[in-house]
Motif scaffolding. Structure first.
Motif, short mmCIF file in Angstrom:
data_model
loop_
_atom_site.label_atom_id
_atom_site.label_comp_id
_atom_site.label_asym_id
_atom_site.label_seq_id
_atom_site.Cartn_x
_atom_site.Cartn_y
_atom_site.Cartn_z
N GLN A 1 -0.92 0.35 11.03
CA GLN A 1 -2.15 0.55 11.80
C GLN A 1 -3.37 0.38 10.89
O GLN A 1 -4.36 -0.25 11.27
CB GLN A 1 -2.15 1.93 12.44
N LYS A 2 -3.30 0.92 9.69
CA LYS A 2 -4.41 0.79 8.75
C LYS A 2 -4.61 -0.67 8.33
O LYS A 2 -5.75 -1.13 8.20
CB LYS A 2 -4.19 1.68 7.52
N ALA B 1 -8.64 -15.57 -17.12
CA ALA B 1 -9.85 -14.95 -17.67
C ALA B 1 -10.43 -13.84 -16.80
O ALA B 1 -11.59 -13.46 -16.98
CB ALA B 1 -10.92 -16.00 -17.99
N PHE B 2 -9.66 -13.28 -15.89
CA PHE B 2 -10.12 -12.09 -15.17
C PHE B 2 -9.99 -10.91 -16.13
O PHE B 2 -9.05 -10.84 -16.91
CB PHE B 2 -9.26 -11.83 -13.92
N GLN B 3 -10.95 -10.00 -16.04
CA GLN B 3 -10.95 -8.82 -16.89
C GLN B 3 -10.91 -7.57 -16.03
O GLN B 3 -11.41 -7.57 -14.90
CB GLN B 3 -12.19 -8.80 -17.77
N ILE B 4 -10.34 -6.52 -16.56
CA ILE B 4 -10.28 -5.25 -15.82
C ILE B 4 -11.70 -4.73 -15.63
O ILE B 4 -12.47 -4.62 -16.57
CB ILE B 4 -9.43 -4.23 -16.59
N ALA B 5 -12.02 -4.42 -14.36
CA ALA B 5 -13.33 -3.89 -14.03
C ALA B 5 -13.26 -2.42 -13.66
O ALA B 5 -14.24 -1.69 -13.77
CB ALA B 5 -13.94 -4.69 -12.88
N ASP B 6 -12.11 -1.96 -13.21
CA ASP B 6 -11.95 -0.59 -12.75
C ASP B 6 -10.45 -0.30 -12.74
O ASP B 6 -9.66 -1.18 -12.45
CB ASP B 6 -12.51 -0.47 -11.33
N ILE B 7 -10.09 0.90 -13.04
CA ILE B 7 -8.67 1.27 -13.00
C ILE B 7 -8.53 2.58 -12.24
O ILE B 7 -9.20 3.56 -12.57
CB ILE B 7 -8.07 1.44 -14.42
N ASN B 8 -7.69 2.59 -11.23
CA ASN B 8 -7.30 3.82 -10.55
C ASN B 8 -5.91 4.17 -11.03
O ASN B 8 -5.06 3.30 -11.16
CB ASN B 8 -7.26 3.63 -9.03
N MET B 9 -5.67 5.44 -11.29
CA MET B 9 -4.35 5.87 -11.73
C MET B 9 -3.93 7.07 -10.89
O MET B 9 -4.78 7.76 -10.33
CB MET B 9 -4.39 6.22 -13.22
N LYS C 1 0.83 -1.20 0.00
CA LYS C 1 0.00 0.00 0.00
C LYS C 1 0.87 1.27 0.00
O LYS C 1 0.54 2.26 -0.66
CB LYS C 1 -0.94 0.01 1.21
N ILE C 2 1.99 1.22 0.71
CA ILE C 2 2.94 2.35 0.72
C ILE C 2 3.53 2.52 -0.67
O ILE C 2 3.55 3.62 -1.22
CB ILE C 2 4.06 2.12 1.76
N ASP C 3 4.01 1.42 -1.25
CA ASP C 3 4.64 1.47 -2.58
C ASP C 3 3.68 1.98 -3.65
O ASP C 3 4.10 2.66 -4.59
CB ASP C 3 5.17 0.09 -2.98
N ALA C 4 2.41 1.65 -3.51
CA ALA C 4 1.42 2.08 -4.49
C ALA C 4 1.00 3.54 -4.28
O ALA C 4 0.29 4.10 -5.11
CB ALA C 4 0.18 1.20 -4.40
N GLY C 5 1.45 4.14 -3.18
CA GLY C 5 1.09 5.52 -2.89
C GLY C 5 -0.27 5.68 -2.23
O GLY C 5 -0.79 6.78 -2.10
N SER C 6 -0.87 4.55 -1.80
CA SER C 6 -2.19 4.60 -1.18
C SER C 6 -2.14 5.03 0.28
O SER C 6 -3.07 5.66 0.77
CB SER C 6 -2.86 3.22 -1.25
#
Length: 142
Positions: free
Chosen positions: A29-30, A130-138, A16-21
């Protein structure tokens, strides 16, 4: 069954840190708070299905699927790992196939998951399954 899921690994917080979240100061703690919310009764928490992935009698990984609160028809993969020593043998793809069959048998209509954009290896396995992209956060670093 492993007690692995009762305490989040530092790996999740670091992802989560590496992703910037999340920031580094509050990440652990989170992560703890998320796991307590998702598994209030530990492994006995209703709507959660935690499996060991076995190759014959050898535990090669784990997968945790749960009913998604915001969409009760969807099973969501909250954790999925094939341990390092057993990767690149097709076990992840096979485990995802078994998880989908199990989710369907449990009455779910769809199976979802989250993957960090930097995890090309996982994205490849999910697309192959066979998973498909449902949502993308950038995001963009400023």
């Amino acid at each position: 069954m492993s007690r692995l899921f009762l305490v989040p690994s530092n790996e999740y917080a670091q992802d989560k840190i590496d992703a910037g979240s999340w920031d580094a100061k509050s990440a652990n703690q989170k992560a703890q708070a998320e796991f307590k919310q998702l598994l209030p009764e530990g492994l006995k928490s209703k709507g959660n299905y935690i499996y060991s992935i076995l190759d014959d009698d050898t535990k090669v990984g784990i997968i945790w699927i749960a009913k998604l609160a915001s969409n009760p028809g969807m099973a969501f993969i909250y954790d999925f790992r094939v341990f390092d020593a057993f990767q690149n043998k097709g076990l992840g793809t096979e485990a995802l196939t078994l998880a989908a069959k199990q989710a369907k048998a449990l009455g779910f209509k769809t199976l979802g998951l989250h993957v960090f954009g930097s995890n090309a290896r996982a994205i490849h396995v999910y697309e192959k399954s066979a998973f498909q992209i449902a949502d993308i956060n950038m995001q963009k670093t400023l």
